[in-house]
Design an enzyme around this catalytic site. Sequence first.
Site, PDB file in Angstrom:
ATOM      1  N   LYS B  92       0.911  -1.313  -0.355  1.00  0.00           N
ATOM      2  CA  LYS B  92      -0.150  -0.126  -0.258  1.00  0.00           C
ATOM      3  C   LYS B  92       0.501   1.484  -0.142  1.00  0.00           C
ATOM      4  O   LYS B  92       0.112   2.805  -0.577  1.00  0.00           O
ATOM      5  CB  LYS B  92      -0.863   0.148   1.159  1.00  0.00           C
ATOM      6  CG  LYS B  92      -2.018  -1.258   0.992  1.00  0.00           C
ATOM      7  CD  LYS B  92      -2.838  -0.890   0.018  1.00  0.00           C
ATOM      8  CE  LYS B  92      -3.975  -1.702   0.429  1.00  0.00           C
ATOM      9  NZ  LYS B  92      -5.043  -1.689  -0.854  1.00  0.00           N
ATOM     10  N   GLU B 114      -9.928   5.838   3.181  1.00  0.00           N
ATOM     11  CA  GLU B 114     -10.746   5.077   4.073  1.00  0.00           C
ATOM     12  C   GLU B 114      -9.888   4.401   3.942  1.00  0.00           C
ATOM     13  O   GLU B 114      -8.193   3.844   3.387  1.00  0.00           O
ATOM     14  CB  GLU B 114     -11.277   4.819   2.849  1.00  0.00           C
ATOM     15  CG  GLU B 114     -10.976   3.599   1.570  1.00  0.00           C
ATOM     16  CD  GLU B 114     -10.375   4.132   0.718  1.00  0.00           C
ATOM     17  OE1 GLU B 114      -9.936   5.605   0.861  1.00  0.00           O
ATOM     18  OE2 GLU B 114      -9.301   3.572   0.354  1.00  0.00           O
ATOM     19  N   SER B 381       1.672  -9.884  -0.547  1.00  0.00           N
ATOM     20  CA  SER B 381       1.365  -8.041  -1.125  1.00  0.00           C
ATOM     21  C   SER B 381       1.430  -7.085   0.520  1.00  0.00           C
ATOM     22  O   SER B 381       1.429  -6.822   0.821  1.00  0.00           O
ATOM     23  CB  SER B 381      -0.528  -7.611  -1.538  1.00  0.00           C
ATOM     24  OG  SER B 381      -0.946  -8.497  -0.048  1.00  0.00           O
TER      25      SER B 381
END
Lengths: 267, 399
Positions: B92, B114, B381
Amino acid sequence: MSRIASTFARLSGSNRKALIPFFTVGDPLLESAVPTMQALVSGGADILELGIPFSDPMADGPTIQRASERALQNGVTLTDVLAVVAEFRQTDDVTPVVLMGYANPIERLGLDAFAAQARAAGVDGVLVVDYPPLEGRFLKAALTQVGIDTILLVSPTTTEQRMSEIAQLATGYLYYVSLRGVTGAGHLEVDAVATQVGRIRSYAKVPVGVGFGIRDGATARRLSEIADAVVVGSRLVEEIEASAPTEVPRRAEALMRQFRHAMDGAQ
Amino acid sequence: MNVYDLPDQEGYFGPYGGTFVSETLMAAIEELKAQYEHYRQDPEFLAELAHELHHYVGRPSPIYHAKRLSEHLGGARIYLKREDLNHTGAHKVNNTIGQAMLARRMGKPRVIAETGAGQHGVATATVAARYGMECVVYMGAEDVRRQAQNVYRMKLLGAQVVPVESGSKTLKDALNEAMRDWVTHIDDTFYIIGTVAGPHPYPTMVRDFNAVVGRECLTQMPELVGRQPDVILACVGGGSNAMGIFYPYIPQESVRLIGVEAGGDGLSSGRHAASLSAGVPGVLHGNRTYLLQDAHGQIIETHSISAGLDYPGVGPEHAWLKDTGRASYVAITDEEALQAFHTLCRLEGILPALESSHAVAQAMKMAPALGKDQIILVNLSGRGDKDMATVAERSGLHL
C-alpha cells in the site's frame, strides 16, 4: 407544456417562487408516501422531489442516509417508487414529480425500461446524483425521448466553463447546491449563494432552484428573493424521522406551511 | 495483443471506469486529473518518488523461492514477491507515497483515506507523518474492531481514526464517508484512495504507483530463473496489488495472470466478496465495474475473513481484463486462506496477511497439477502480524 414548465409559468405569473420538498420513498413506510405527497401539496409545495432509496448514498449526509436505510429495510425498490408516483397521479395530475437518486438502481432496471416506466407512472423529471452530464448522456437521451426532464446540478466549485455547458444541457430547472458538503450540512452563506445564482442565471435558459442546508423559513425566504425555487430536504426528513408513522402527513404539511408563509412573505 | 494503452481520455477501460460523481466533486477531480497528468511525466517528481521508494520503503523488494512449500506440494516452483517486507508491511505504501507527493505539490496540507484492514490507513498515516500533513482515516466500525492493532498504529502515527457506523460498517461505508469529507473540505484536502477503484484518474493513478511491483519482477525473474514466470497470482479486493503486478505483464502474453478473490464461506453460500466471480456490472464509488448487488441494484453486504478483501466492487481495469480474457479470476474460501496462512508460517517462516494468503492458497491448489518446470509467482502483498488476533480467534484462542 410540461408540468414543470407550467408550474414555473404559473408561479412567475403570481410573482411567487417554487417550494420543493424532498423525502425518501419508503420512509417511514411505503404506504405513507402518497398521503405525505398529498399533504405536502396541501401545505404549499409546488414540485415534489422523491428520493429513490440506495444502499450507498455517497452525496448525502447522515439524515438522508438513515432515511434510505429505513426505506431499504422496508424492502422498497425503484419499481415501488414508480408505483407510488402512478398512485399519486390518480388524484393529482398537476403537481410535478421529480425522482432523485443514484445511477445503480436505474442501470439495473435498464435505462430505456426506466424511462418508459417513469413516463407511464407520470414522472416529470429525474436527477441522478452520480451522473455528471457526460456519464448521464445516455439516460438523458432516453428520458428526452419520452418527454421527461433531466435535472442537473451546479455546485459552488463548478467552473465557469462547466457552468455554461451544464446550462446548455439543462431541462426543467437547474439545481444549485448551495454549500460545499453533503445534504443536511449547516453552514449556508446566503450572500455567496446570491453571487453564484446570479452567474448561473446569465447562462441558464431554465429556472434555477437552490438546495442543501436550507433549514428554516428565514433562510428559505432570503433564498426565494434570489432563486426561482427552494428545495427543502434534510429538514423535512428530520421531521419525518421524529414523527410517529401515522403523524407524518400532518407534520409534513405543517412544516411546508411554515416555509410557504415565510417565502410568500418575501414578495 | 495490440499495444495496451488504457484507459481512454474519459477514464474508460472498455465499458468500465468513468467518472460517476456528483457535480460537487467534479472540480476537484478535474484538478487532480490535470495535476497527475503533469507530474506523471515530470522527471523531478519521478526521481523523488524513486528515491523515496528506495530509501524510505526499502525497494526493490526481493523475490524469494519458497522451496519447502514447493517441495511439500510436489509440483510447480513457487516464488514470492515480498511486498510484506516493505516499510509498513504491505504494497500500500507504494501508492500513498506517490499520492502524498502529489498532494504536497498541489498545496493540500490535509489528507484523508478510507481503510478496510487498516493497511492503507497505516500507509497513509505513515506518509502523512513523514511529510508533516494532517491525516484523517475513515474505517468501518466493524473493521475497527477486527483490526485493533492497526487502529492503534495509525493513532501512534498522529492520524485521527474515525469509525464509520453506517451501512455494513466496513470498507465501502468508509469510502462513502471519505467522499463526504472530501466534498466538504475540497480546498485544503487530498483524498488518498487506496485501491484501483473510484472515479478517474484514481484507478490509473493507483495502478501506476503500484506498477513498480511488476516492473521489478520483470527484471528480477530473469535474473533468478532465467525467464518470466508461467503464472502470476495476486489477491483481489479492490485490486491494487494485483493491478500493480499484472500491469507490466499485460503485453507478456505467455504469462497467465490470475486474480484471487475472497470466497468467504463459498460462492454458493452468498457470504463472500467475489465481485468478478459472482457480480454483475453497475455503478458504485465513482466507477462502472462488477458489483455484488441484488436484483434491484442495491449493494449487498459482503463477507471475508480478510478485511482488506471485504469490498463489493473491484477496480474497473480488472473488470476489463476479465472480459477480454487477459486475466482470469478465481475465489478462495476463508478456510482455504487460513490453511495457506498456517502452511506458509510453518514451512517458510513467513507470516502472510490474510489477504495475501488467498493468493498463496491458489498457488497451493494449482502447483501439484503443474510440472516442476513450471513457475508460479505469488504477490505476497502484505505481512500477517495484524491478523494474529483474527487467526487466534478462529482457533478458539484469545490473545
